[in-house]
Design a protein around this motif. Structure first.
Motif, PDB file in Angstrom:
ATOM      1  N   GLY A   1       0.797  -1.228   0.000  1.00  0.00           N
ATOM      2  CA  GLY A   1       0.000   0.000   0.000  1.00  0.00           C
ATOM      3  C   GLY A   1       0.827   1.275   0.000  1.00  0.00           C
ATOM      4  N   GLN A   2       2.159   1.155   0.061  1.00  0.00           N
ATOM      5  CA  GLN A   2       3.010   2.351   0.042  1.00  0.00           C
ATOM      6  C   GLN A   2       3.806   2.385  -1.253  1.00  0.00           C
ATOM      7  OE1 GLN A   2       5.331   2.405   3.696  1.00  0.00           O
ATOM      8  NE2 GLN A   2       3.680   3.497   4.706  1.00  0.00           N
ATOM      9  N   HIS A   3       4.090   3.594  -1.730  1.00  0.00           N
ATOM     10  CA  HIS A   3       4.890   3.716  -2.943  1.00  0.00           C
ATOM     11  C   HIS A   3       5.863   4.884  -2.813  1.00  0.00           C
ATOM     12  CE1 HIS A   3       2.039   6.961  -4.019  1.00  0.00           C
ATOM     13  NE2 HIS A   3       3.021   7.405  -4.779  1.00  0.00           N
ATOM     14  N   TYR A   4       6.886   4.860  -3.653  1.00  0.00           N
ATOM     15  CA  TYR A   4       7.826   5.990  -3.720  1.00  0.00           C
ATOM     16  C   TYR A   4       8.452   5.988  -5.104  1.00  0.00           C
ATOM     17  CZ  TYR A   4      11.874   2.812  -3.186  1.00  0.00           C
ATOM     18  OH  TYR A   4      12.823   1.835  -3.375  1.00  0.00           O
ATOM     19  N   TYR A   5       9.139   7.091  -5.423  1.00  0.00           N
ATOM     20  CA  TYR A   5       9.826   7.218  -6.714  1.00  0.00           C
ATOM     21  C   TYR A   5      11.333   7.303  -6.517  1.00  0.00           C
ATOM     22  CZ  TYR A   5       5.460   8.346  -9.187  1.00  0.00           C
ATOM     23  OH  TYR A   5       4.200   8.298  -9.740  1.00  0.00           O
ATOM     24  N   HIS A   6      12.059   6.715  -7.471  1.00  0.00           N
ATOM     25  CA  HIS A   6      13.486   6.990  -7.629  1.00  0.00           C
ATOM     26  C   HIS A   6      13.601   7.802  -8.913  1.00  0.00           C
ATOM     27  CE1 HIS A   6      17.621   5.365  -9.180  1.00  0.00           C
ATOM     28  NE2 HIS A   6      17.683   6.637  -8.836  1.00  0.00           N
ATOM     29  N   PRO A   7      13.733   9.136  -8.797  1.00  0.00           N
ATOM     30  CA  PRO A   7      13.763   9.983  -9.999  1.00  0.00           C
ATOM     31  C   PRO A   7      15.170  10.129 -10.546  1.00  0.00           C
ATOM     32  CG  PRO A   7      13.836  11.363  -8.051  1.00  0.00           C
ATOM     33  CD  PRO A   7      13.810   9.928  -7.557  1.00  0.00           C
ATOM     34  N   PHE A   8      15.257  10.500 -11.801  1.00  0.00           N
ATOM     35  CA  PHE A   8      16.533  10.873 -12.396  1.00  0.00           C
ATOM     36  C   PHE A   8      16.723  12.379 -12.214  1.00  0.00           C
ATOM     37  CE2 PHE A   8      15.594   7.250 -15.519  1.00  0.00           C
ATOM     38  CZ  PHE A   8      16.209   6.329 -14.683  1.00  0.00           C
ATOM     39  N   GLY A   9      17.967  12.777 -11.978  1.00  0.00           N
ATOM     40  CA  GLY A   9      18.256  14.209 -11.865  1.00  0.00           C
ATOM     41  C   GLY A   9      18.323  14.672 -10.424  1.00  0.00           C
ATOM     42  N   ALA A  10      18.230  15.979 -10.258  1.00  0.00           N
ATOM     43  CA  ALA A  10      18.448  16.608  -8.963  1.00  0.00           C
ATOM     44  C   ALA A  10      17.214  16.531  -8.067  1.00  0.00           C
ATOM     45  CB  ALA A  10      18.833  18.070  -9.174  1.00  0.00           C
ATOM     46  N   ILE A  11      17.458  16.688  -6.771  1.00  0.00           N
ATOM     47  CA  ILE A  11      16.384  16.908  -5.803  1.00  0.00           C
ATOM     48  C   ILE A  11      16.698  18.236  -5.131  1.00  0.00           C
ATOM     49  CG2 ILE A  11      15.213  16.083  -3.734  1.00  0.00           C
ATOM     50  CD1 ILE A  11      16.051  13.250  -4.476  1.00  0.00           C
ATOM     51  N   GLY A  12      15.859  19.240  -5.398  1.00  0.00           N
ATOM     52  CA  GLY A  12      16.125  20.574  -4.863  1.00  0.00           C
ATOM     53  C   GLY A  12      17.408  21.159  -5.429  1.00  0.00           C
ATOM     54  N   GLY A  13      17.894  22.173  -4.766  1.00  0.00           N
ATOM     55  CA  GLY A  13      19.151  22.810  -5.166  1.00  0.00           C
ATOM     56  C   GLY A  13      19.832  23.328  -3.914  1.00  0.00           C
ATOM     57  N   PRO A  14      21.115  23.625  -3.999  1.00  0.00           N
ATOM     58  CA  PRO A  14      21.830  24.096  -2.810  1.00  0.00           C
ATOM     59  C   PRO A  14      21.133  25.303  -2.184  1.00  0.00           C
ATOM     60  CG  PRO A  14      23.341  23.772  -4.659  1.00  0.00           C
ATOM     61  CD  PRO A  14      21.952  23.652  -5.211  1.00  0.00           C
ATOM     62  N   ILE A  15      21.165  25.364  -0.857  1.00  0.00           N
ATOM     63  CA  ILE A  15      20.645  26.536  -0.140  1.00  0.00           C
ATOM     64  C   ILE A  15      21.875  27.250   0.409  1.00  0.00           C
ATOM     65  CG2 ILE A  15      19.211  27.333   1.779  1.00  0.00           C
ATOM     66  CD1 ILE A  15      17.432  24.884   1.327  1.00  0.00           C
TER      67      ILE A  15
ATOM     68  N   GLY B   1      12.571   6.412   0.625  1.00  0.00           N
ATOM     69  CA  GLY B   1      11.398   5.658   0.197  1.00  0.00           C
ATOM     70  C   GLY B   1      11.199   4.376   0.990  1.00  0.00           C
ATOM     71  N   MET B   2      12.295   3.764   1.423  1.00  0.00           N
ATOM     72  CA  MET B   2      12.221   2.514   2.177  1.00  0.00           C
ATOM     73  C   MET B   2      12.241   2.754   3.691  1.00  0.00           C
ATOM     74  SD  MET B   2      11.794   0.190  -0.077  1.00  0.00           S
ATOM     75  CE  MET B   2      12.044  -1.335   0.844  1.00  0.00           C
ATOM     76  N   GLY B   3      12.155   4.022   4.089  1.00  0.00           N
ATOM     77  CA  GLY B   3      12.035   4.317   5.511  1.00  0.00           C
ATOM     78  C   GLY B   3      13.340   4.371   6.274  1.00  0.00           C
ATOM     79  N   VAL B   4      14.467   4.563   5.556  1.00  0.00           N
ATOM     80  CA  VAL B   4      15.765   4.685   6.219  1.00  0.00           C
ATOM     81  C   VAL B   4      16.146   6.161   6.231  1.00  0.00           C
ATOM     82  CG1 VAL B   4      18.198   4.008   6.194  1.00  0.00           C
ATOM     83  CG2 VAL B   4      16.453   2.413   5.354  1.00  0.00           C
ATOM     84  N   ARG B   5      16.074   6.776   7.422  1.00  0.00           N
ATOM     85  CA  ARG B   5      16.434   8.191   7.517  1.00  0.00           C
ATOM     86  C   ARG B   5      17.572   8.336   8.518  1.00  0.00           C
ATOM     87  NH1 ARG B   5      11.666  12.302   8.537  1.00  0.00           N
ATOM     88  NH2 ARG B   5      11.089  11.610   6.440  1.00  0.00           N
ATOM     89  N   PRO B   6      18.532   9.235   8.246  1.00  0.00           N
ATOM     90  CA  PRO B   6      19.658   9.400   9.173  1.00  0.00           C
ATOM     91  C   PRO B   6      19.198   9.767  10.584  1.00  0.00           C
ATOM     92  CG  PRO B   6      20.070  10.540   7.098  1.00  0.00           C
ATOM     93  CD  PRO B   6      18.655  10.086   7.050  1.00  0.00           C
ATOM     94  N   GLN B   7      20.008   9.366  11.567  1.00  0.00           N
ATOM     95  CA  GLN B   7      19.673   9.670  12.963  1.00  0.00           C
ATOM     96  C   GLN B   7      19.719  11.175  13.213  1.00  0.00           C
ATOM     97  OE1 GLN B   7      22.690   7.402  14.947  1.00  0.00           O
ATOM     98  NE2 GLN B   7      21.731   5.432  14.437  1.00  0.00           N
ATOM     99  N   ARG B   8      20.587  11.854  12.504  1.00  0.00           N
ATOM    100  CA  ARG B   8      20.675  13.311  12.689  1.00  0.00           C
ATOM    101  C   ARG B   8      21.261  13.922  11.423  1.00  0.00           C
ATOM    102  NH1 ARG B   8      24.542  10.665  15.415  1.00  0.00           N
ATOM    103  NH2 ARG B   8      23.195  10.390  17.210  1.00  0.00           N
ATOM    104  N   TYR B   9      21.036  15.202  11.252  1.00  0.00           N
ATOM    105  CA  TYR B   9      21.639  15.916  10.127  1.00  0.00           C
ATOM    106  C   TYR B   9      23.019  16.416  10.537  1.00  0.00           C
ATOM    107  CZ  TYR B   9      19.862  19.996  12.706  1.00  0.00           C
ATOM    108  OH  TYR B   9      19.583  20.930  13.683  1.00  0.00           O
ATOM    109  N   GLN B  10      23.790  16.851   9.534  1.00  0.00           N
ATOM    110  CA  GLN B  10      25.138  17.357   9.839  1.00  0.00           C
ATOM    111  C   GLN B  10      25.054  18.731  10.500  1.00  0.00           C
ATOM    112  OE1 GLN B  10      26.953  16.727   5.810  1.00  0.00           O
ATOM    113  NE2 GLN B  10      28.682  16.032   7.030  1.00  0.00           N
ATOM    114  N   GLN B  11      25.917  18.941  11.460  1.00  0.00           N
ATOM    115  CA  GLN B  11      25.887  20.181  12.250  1.00  0.00           C
ATOM    116  C   GLN B  11      26.047  21.428  11.378  1.00  0.00           C
ATOM    117  OE1 GLN B  11      28.571  20.130  15.602  1.00  0.00           O
ATOM    118  NE2 GLN B  11      28.479  22.356  15.886  1.00  0.00           N
ATOM    119  N   LEU B  12      26.784  21.300  10.276  1.00  0.00           N
ATOM    120  CA  LEU B  12      27.007  22.470   9.423  1.00  0.00           C
ATOM    121  C   LEU B  12      25.705  23.059   8.897  1.00  0.00           C
ATOM    122  CD1 LEU B  12      30.177  21.488   7.366  1.00  0.00           C
ATOM    123  CD2 LEU B  12      29.948  23.411   8.957  1.00  0.00           C
TER     124      LEU B  12
END
Length: 516
Positions: A95-109, A451-462
């Motif tokens: 019942g769950q779906h996700y995409y693996h797209p080609f190309g970028a996701i967002g852009g640098p901030i 998409g498979m539910g694996v997210r990092p424990q924390r983001y990088q401090q920078l």
């Protein structure tokens, strides 16, 4: 032109046709277009080509461009449609779906990576999803298409694309390309191989008694692996403990409705099912584990779920996942299925053919066949195969499904040390290990992990050094802007009809012979 190199390769023999043989022949014909090296390809109409509709990845278009082939002409000749990525259904959980797209996701901030900024926002409760910022995903999900380079001042420009193509038509197109540039095609089945005293191949002998000599031999004989396996006896590294599927049943159907601009991959009880729509018809298949499912059950599942009338009898293909310990041994280079196979989940088969030939041209030998060249070729190609293997295993080992014996066994299957290290690094801080010239870039790993539910424990401090309001403002503005830009695009079917319509295909010969 005469050979100036005193020990130059004078004759290359390609054993086998299909996609592998004719991609190899086309590349050699292009690079030796001024002469200096004869190329002969031996194939038999009796053996035929595996493939009822193939999916590619963006580097395949680099091959087409490098050969000077017009992309529109190629699309029309191969009944191709566009592919913005892959839609995965029921892989994480039913019942769950996700995409693996080609190309970028967002852009640098500012100086910061988009993904790390998004992770920081999510940690603070932001409601967005990662794929909201992937133009490939948003177009695929809406069934829209535009060539990204034609949308330069738009968020759509970050997308990339590949093609869905008819495997038999690719071979036909590239055969014409190669033959007009001097490649000689010989009809026949190779039955014997004659070797020199050092074990290298001297010539091949065909069923009719004809002999073909050469300096360099390219083994495109498919799973038979006539030269690299049967003659040179190069061992096979079997990866079927990590990837449990070993069989597929395939069928072509007539399209009903517009073709979707993505490959559909839907998890099933004992494997997964694909749908690859071309302009007029679709390739369908069920990749499964024969230990968990019978042929009859697999065929019934596929036939029950296809859309549109079937154009052929379902056909079975057995395969073994893994690769030869050496793809280049003595004066033989194995390309395509003869060298190895990783199940078709991420559409890498044609890419590995192109890479195999690209590396051969980079490390092209003379008649001395320097072991140093072969060693470097084998190192680079092994790295490619192992990277792809790890990426495909990632889809399985992260599943949360335990509803069938297959999925329970998948969760217990071993994974490589290299994948363990990649996942540990990612889970810690969302950092990805990047090698030289790797195929799957960060957005690919990030998409499948998320998409498979694996997210990092924390983001990088920078990422904390970016003003938080700038991050949220960027996310809050770009999501609706991208959605609106995509909404104004033509549908995939409309784009094909207006820009590169293919004539209706010739009828498929039926019934097809079953390959066991």
């Amino acid at each position: 032109m005469t050979n100036t190199h005193p020990n130059a390769i004078r004759k290359i023999v390609i054993v086998g046709g299909g996609s592998a043989g004719w991609i190899s022949a086309a590349m050699l014909a292009h690079y030796f277009k001024d002469g200096g090296c004869a190329v002969e390809l031996i194939e038999s109409e009796e053996i035929g080509t595996i493939g009822v509709g193939e999916s590619t990845i963006p580097p395949f278009l680099q091959l087409i461009a490098s050969l000077g082939i017009d992309e529109r002409e190629f699309i029309q000749a191969t009944q191709a449609s566009f592919k913005l990525g892959i839609r995965f259904e029921d892989w994480k959980r039913k019942g769950q779906h996700y995409y693996h797209p080609f190309g970028a996701i967002g852009g640098p901030i500012g100086p910061h990576e988009f993904y790390q900024c998004w992770l920081r926002a999510k940690a603070n409760g932001h409601p967005s999803e990662l794929q909201d910022f992937a133009p490939g995903t948003v177009m695929a999900d809406q069934g829209k298409f535009m060539l990204p380079f034609k949308a330069q001042r738009s968020l759509i420009a970050g997308a990339s694309y590949a093609l869905h193509i008819d495997a038999r038509l690719i071979a036909k197109f590239l055969r014409d390309f190669a033959e007009t540039r001097g490649v000689k095609r010989t009809e026949g089945i190779v039955t014997d191989v004659v070797t020199h005293s050092d074990g290298s191949v001297a010539k091949v002998v065909m069923k009719n008694g004809q002999e073909v000599e050469g300096d360099l031999f390219i083994d495109c004989s498919g799973f038979r692996a006539l030269l690299i396996g049967k003659t040179l006896d190069v061992p096979f590294n079997d990866w079927s403990d990590m990837l449990l599927c070993d069989r597929a049943v395939v069928v072509q159907t007539q399209n009903i409705g517009e073709p979707h601009p993505y490959t559909l991959s839907k998890a099933e009880d004992a494997g997964w099912r694909w749908r690859i729509p071309l302009q007029h018809r679709a390739g369908n298949g069920y990749v499964f584990s024969s230990r968990h499912l019978s042929d009859d059950e697999a065929r019934a599942t596929l036939v029950r779920n296809v859309q549109g009338p079937m154009l052929m009898n379902p056909m079975f293909i057995a395969f073994k996942t893994g690769m030869r310990q050496r793809l280049w041994d003595k004066n033989v280079v194995a390309v395509g299925l003869a060298g190895g196979f990783i199940e078709p989940l991420e559409s890498t088969a044609l890419h590995l053919i192109y890479r195999g030939m690209d590396f051969l041209l980079r490390f092209f030998p003379d008649r001395d066949f320097s072991p140093a060249l072969a060693a470097e070729y084998n190192r680079r190609m092994t790295a490619d195969y192992e990277e792809i293997r790890d990426f495909i295993v990632l889809h399985y080992c992260t599943t949360q499904r335990d509803d069938t014996p297959f999925w329970r066994d998948v969760r217990q299957a071993p994974i490589s040390e290299t994948l363990k290290a990649r996942m540990a690094l990612f889970k810690a801080h969302g950092v990805l290990r990047e090698g030289v010239d790797e195929m799957f870039r960060n957005p690919s790993w990030q998409s499948v992990m998320e998409g498979m539910g694996v997210r990092p424990q924390r983001y990088q401090q920078l990422a904390d050094t970016a003003p938080y309001e700038v991050i949220t403002q960027t996310l809050d503005q770009s999501k609706p802007m991208l959605a609106a830009q995509v909404a104004g695009l033509p549908s995939h079917g409309e784009f094909l009809a207006a820009n590169c319509p293919a004539p209706p295909p010739e009828p498929v010969a039926a019934p097809f012979k079953t390959v066991a």
